[in-house]
Design an enzyme around this catalytic site. Structure first.
Site, PDB file in Angstrom:
ATOM      1  N   TYR A 286       0.834  -1.195   0.000  1.00  0.00           N
ATOM      2  CA  TYR A 286       0.000   0.000   0.000  1.00  0.00           C
ATOM      3  C   TYR A 286       0.877   1.257   0.000  1.00  0.00           C
ATOM      4  O   TYR A 286       0.542   2.268  -0.630  1.00  0.00           O
ATOM      5  CB  TYR A 286      -0.929   0.000   1.217  1.00  0.00           C
ATOM      6  CG  TYR A 286      -1.997  -1.076   1.150  1.00  0.00           C
ATOM      7  CD1 TYR A 286      -3.128  -0.901   0.353  1.00  0.00           C
ATOM      8  CD2 TYR A 286      -1.868  -2.260   1.869  1.00  0.00           C
ATOM      9  CE1 TYR A 286      -4.102  -1.880   0.279  1.00  0.00           C
ATOM     10  CE2 TYR A 286      -2.832  -3.249   1.800  1.00  0.00           C
ATOM     11  CZ  TYR A 286      -3.953  -3.063   1.003  1.00  0.00           C
ATOM     12  OH  TYR A 286      -4.907  -4.036   0.909  1.00  0.00           O
ATOM     13  N   ASN A 309     -12.724  -0.820  -5.649  1.00  0.00           N
ATOM     14  CA  ASN A 309     -12.619  -1.310  -7.021  1.00  0.00           C
ATOM     15  C   ASN A 309     -13.783  -2.248  -7.348  1.00  0.00           C
ATOM     16  O   ASN A 309     -14.067  -3.175  -6.601  1.00  0.00           O
ATOM     17  CB  ASN A 309     -11.281  -2.053  -7.190  1.00  0.00           C
ATOM     18  CG  ASN A 309     -11.171  -2.778  -8.517  1.00  0.00           C
ATOM     19  OD1 ASN A 309     -11.682  -2.321  -9.532  1.00  0.00           O
ATOM     20  ND2 ASN A 309     -10.498  -3.921  -8.496  1.00  0.00           N
ATOM     21  N   CYS A 317      -6.526  -5.367  -7.903  1.00  0.00           N
ATOM     22  CA  CYS A 317      -6.337  -4.946  -6.510  1.00  0.00           C
ATOM     23  C   CYS A 317      -5.778  -6.084  -5.655  1.00  0.00           C
ATOM     24  O   CYS A 317      -5.257  -5.841  -4.563  1.00  0.00           O
ATOM     25  CB  CYS A 317      -7.648  -4.418  -5.928  1.00  0.00           C
ATOM     26  SG  CYS A 317      -9.044  -5.539  -6.056  1.00  0.00           S
ATOM     27  N   HIS A 318      -5.873  -7.326  -6.174  1.00  0.00           N
ATOM     28  CA  HIS A 318      -5.314  -8.457  -5.425  1.00  0.00           C
ATOM     29  C   HIS A 318      -3.786  -8.428  -5.400  1.00  0.00           C
ATOM     30  O   HIS A 318      -3.162  -9.161  -4.627  1.00  0.00           O
ATOM     31  CB  HIS A 318      -5.795  -9.781  -6.032  1.00  0.00           C
ATOM     32  CG  HIS A 318      -5.396  -9.980  -7.464  1.00  0.00           C
ATOM     33  ND1 HIS A 318      -6.112  -9.462  -8.519  1.00  0.00           N
ATOM     34  CD2 HIS A 318      -4.349 -10.643  -8.027  1.00  0.00           C
ATOM     35  CE1 HIS A 318      -5.547  -9.797  -9.664  1.00  0.00           C
ATOM     36  NE2 HIS A 318      -4.471 -10.500  -9.390  1.00  0.00           N
ATOM     37  N   GLU A 344      -0.692 -16.208 -10.917  1.00  0.00           N
ATOM     38  CA  GLU A 344      -0.007 -15.241 -11.761  1.00  0.00           C
ATOM     39  C   GLU A 344       1.515 -15.396 -11.700  1.00  0.00           C
ATOM     40  O   GLU A 344       2.204 -15.103 -12.681  1.00  0.00           O
ATOM     41  CB  GLU A 344      -0.424 -13.827 -11.375  1.00  0.00           C
ATOM     42  CG  GLU A 344      -1.909 -13.563 -11.718  1.00  0.00           C
ATOM     43  CD  GLU A 344      -2.380 -12.165 -11.380  1.00  0.00           C
ATOM     44  OE1 GLU A 344      -3.458 -11.779 -11.848  1.00  0.00           O
ATOM     45  OE2 GLU A 344      -1.655 -11.453 -10.644  1.00  0.00           O
TER      46      GLU A 344
END
Length: 348
Positions: A286, A309, A317-318, A344
């Site tokens: 963050y 979001n 946002c993950h 990912e």
């Protein structure tokens, strides 16, 4: 996700009324619109008419109502009369949004009600009522019905009652008009659970897991900002994001190309734009995200924008974690966040 092997195992347990499976799974019966526990005494459905769930909340969100014969929400334990009364009140008026004043009018202290309900069901009363409410709307979206004609399936004797329940979540009534913009909501089955997309012929406005906390409020904000009514259906945009998600989960998608429109403040939009610039397989804290938008002291505001979001996965946002390396929160659930990050990292 329940594997095909487990589903067949659960079906055999259902046929045998095997009590060792009570509490392990719930089964939604497509032909009746109810969900049951393993030892329900009712006539057994065909396998193809069964959908299996690990929790009652999942069954509720899929549009099933509790079976009146086996009472899956109370089995196998006895439940206090107060809790039973609360369940009955929801079934009498499923579209109702409960407030503290409603409990007071019934002579019930709201904290007592919440505590007892959570102890029995493992979910709060508000969570139960919301799941029942959302389930009715999502069931029609899953079927892709342009006109809602399943009111008897969800426990209504008249179409007007069902229209009221649907419109309280999806906006106004279902009759189109020149003043109201019409958005189409579609159901998307994914390996991480069902998602819902809301779009018109030009843009995608919302993509979320259907069990996300606060989804009803997100839908309400969207339809108020757009002066819109949301109906079950598909547009080319709904179809495009569905296809791209399939490729994403198969690790075959280079980038999302579905056109989308973000509705928010300039600050929120700056945060969302920064999120799209985090490379797949990478994460930001963050603090790093706040620095990226030129507001290094705005971590809390950045976190709030991150949570606002409305386009899960597309606006990633993950990929934002805590400074100490902890996962932090995620609207779709921390386990999903963990899975997406691993997915990912392994992406080629």
């Amino acid at each position: 996700m329940i594997s095909e092997k487990e589903q067949k195992q659960y079906y055999q347990a259902l046929l045998a009324k095997d009590s060792t499976y009570d509490g392990i799974f719930f089964v939604g019966i497509k032909s009746t619109g109810v969900f049951c526990h393993a030892t329900c005494p009712a006539r057994k459905p065909k396998y193809e008419n069964c959908t299996f769930y690990e929790t009652a909340e999942e069954a509720l969100l899929s549009g099933y109502r509790p079976c009146k014969r086996c009472k899956p929400l109370s089995f196998p334990r006895e439940i206090p009369p107060l809790v039973q009364k609360m369940v009955e009140l929801v079934e009498e008026n499923p579209e109702k949004r409960w407030k503290d004043q409603d409990f007071a009018e019934l002579g019930i202290h709201s904290m007592t009600a919440r505590r007892q309900f959570k102890k029995v069901y493992g979910m709060t009363f508000v969570q139960y009522a919301r799941s029942r409410r959302m389930g009715m709307a999502l069931k029609s979206i899953k079927k892709g019905e342009k006109r809602i004609n399943t009111q008897l399936d969800v426990g209504y004797d008249s179409s007007s009652g069902f229209y009221d329940a649907f419109s309280k979540i999806m906006g106004r009534n279902l009759k189109q008009s020149k003043e109201i913009k019409i958005l189409s909501a579609d159901w998307i089955d994914t390996i991480l659970g069902p998602m819902m997309s809301i779009a018109d012929d030009e843009y995608l406005y919302l993509l979320e897991f259907v069990d996300r906390r606060g989804l009803e409020r997100e839908i309400e904000r969207l339809r108020n900002r757009m002066n819109a009514s949301i109906v079950p259906g598909k547009t080319k945009i709904n179809e495009q994001i569905k296809g791209e998600l399939d490729l994403y989960f198969e690790k075959k998608l280079d980038e999302f190309r579905t056109p989308y429109l973000c509705l928010g403040s300039d600050f929120q939009k700056s945060v969302w734009q920064a999120l799209t610039e985090i490379k797949r397989g990478k994460t930001f804290s963050y603090k790093e995200l706040a620095k990226a938008i030129g507001n290094p002291n705005g971590m809390r505001a950045v976190g709030n924008a991150n949570g606002a979001n409305q386009l899960a996965i597309i606006i990633p946002c993950h990929r934002v974690i805590q400074t100490d390396g902890g996962l932090g929160g995620y609207g779709g659930g921390v386990e999903r966040k963990k899975w997406l990050l691993k997915h990912e990292r392994e992406y080629r």
